[in-house]
Design a protein around this motif. Sequence first.
Motif, PDB file in Angstrom:
ATOM      1  N   SER A  11       0.884  -1.288  -0.104  1.00  0.00           N
ATOM      2  CA  SER A  11      -0.100  -0.061   0.043  1.00  0.00           C
ATOM      3  C   SER A  11       1.065   1.290  -0.093  1.00  0.00           C
ATOM      4  CB  SER A  11      -0.968   0.065   1.256  1.00  0.00           C
ATOM      5  OG  SER A  11      -0.007   0.194   2.360  1.00  0.00           O
ATOM      6  N   PHE A  12       0.322   2.374  -0.377  1.00  0.00           N
ATOM      7  CA  PHE A  12       1.016   3.593  -0.199  1.00  0.00           C
ATOM      8  C   PHE A  12       1.480   3.905   1.163  1.00  0.00           C
ATOM      9  CE2 PHE A  12       1.314   8.371  -0.053  1.00  0.00           C
ATOM     10  CZ  PHE A  12       2.160   8.367  -1.041  1.00  0.00           C
ATOM     11  N   ARG A  54       2.791  14.575  -3.878  1.00  0.00           N
ATOM     12  CA  ARG A  54       2.049  14.209  -3.158  1.00  0.00           C
ATOM     13  C   ARG A  54       2.258  14.508  -1.707  1.00  0.00           C
ATOM     14  NH1 ARG A  54       2.311  10.863  -6.804  1.00  0.00           N
ATOM     15  NH2 ARG A  54       0.217   9.678  -7.647  1.00  0.00           N
ATOM     16  N   PRO A 101       2.655   1.564  -5.657  1.00  0.00           N
ATOM     17  CA  PRO A 101       1.352   1.974  -5.124  1.00  0.00           C
ATOM     18  C   PRO A 101       0.948   3.198  -5.642  1.00  0.00           C
ATOM     19  CG  PRO A 101       2.732   2.191  -3.177  1.00  0.00           C
ATOM     20  CD  PRO A 101       3.723   1.554  -4.249  1.00  0.00           C
ATOM     21  N   PHE A 102       1.700   3.904  -6.701  1.00  0.00           N
ATOM     22  CA  PHE A 102       1.408   5.028  -7.275  1.00  0.00           C
ATOM     23  C   PHE A 102       1.886   5.224  -8.665  1.00  0.00           C
ATOM     24  CE2 PHE A 102       5.160   4.958  -4.642  1.00  0.00           C
ATOM     25  CZ  PHE A 102       6.058   5.644  -5.417  1.00  0.00           C
TER      26      PHE A 102
END
Length: 325
Positions: free
Chosen positions: A199-200, A232, A281-282
């Motif tokens: 996950s991020f 981000r 995850p991006f």
Amino acid sequence: MNGHRAPSPLGAANGASRINLQLLSYLVMLVSEEHVTRAADRMGISQPAMSTALARLRRVFKDPILVRTTSGMQPTARALQLAEKARVALELLDGGSQDGAFDPALANGHFRIMATEGVAAVVIPELLAAVRQSARNLRFTVKSGDIRRSPEFLRDGELEFAMAFTQSKTDDLHQMLLYPQRIVCLASRQHPQIQGQLSFDQFIAQGHVVWGADPVPFPAIETLVDEALALRGVSRHVVARVANLSTSAALVASSDLLAIVPQRMAMDGAVRARCQVLALPFPTPAFDVRLIWHARWHHDRTHTWLRQLFRQCAASIQSRGGASG
């Protein structure tokens, strides 16, 4: 007939009769390289032999050809004109011989290629295997360096090829796709928190091994990831910096750290045996590897032949790894 001799195309008064094709090729290389030793290396002769050729060119054309400046040797204005005419003449003669046939067995010279460790490991073994089948007199130097400066090195005659990720296009630099590439994340198969998916939040929370210690001046894949994270408003927690990607994989395999690597490296059996290969995850920009060369070499016959081999290697690489490698 008026008895007057037509002017020499090279404007070499009182010396044209002493010019031969070999000396013209030395003139072209000296002006291109702006350095006697490099020109000798490119032509496959000794430095003293090239110095002798330069002295002869100076006598024949009554021009210094190369002059010393604060930034190194520079060709004179007349030398630039002579070299361009000589280049055209050599191309015409070369193209008209043997119906344009090129025999790699007769080719010689030294070709300098800039590439990262990972890209060189993918391309160079296959390229040299192909070269050695028919052009055994060619020599190569493969070196790493600041890939951002490869256009400068190509323009200055310090490289014949660069293999790199690039987003820019200019009129004086040609390029072709070698293979598409994706960036992935490595985690130990024994990682206490990450198994199968990333996950991020996990990516940000974990410590990272980063490729970029000296002598690596510009790790492009790390920069792409850092720029994507900066958009981000976050960054990675860097625990270790290393000088090569194989060290990254070894550190990840024996710890809870993460590392990003090109997918082709991650597909190596030894890496996969100890590490999980996880999608980032991006999103990140495309990281395609391209072959780049300067326009001055675009019509050189040996250079053209080598580019054909690069194309064959690229097709082979893509067929083995698919478009996602």
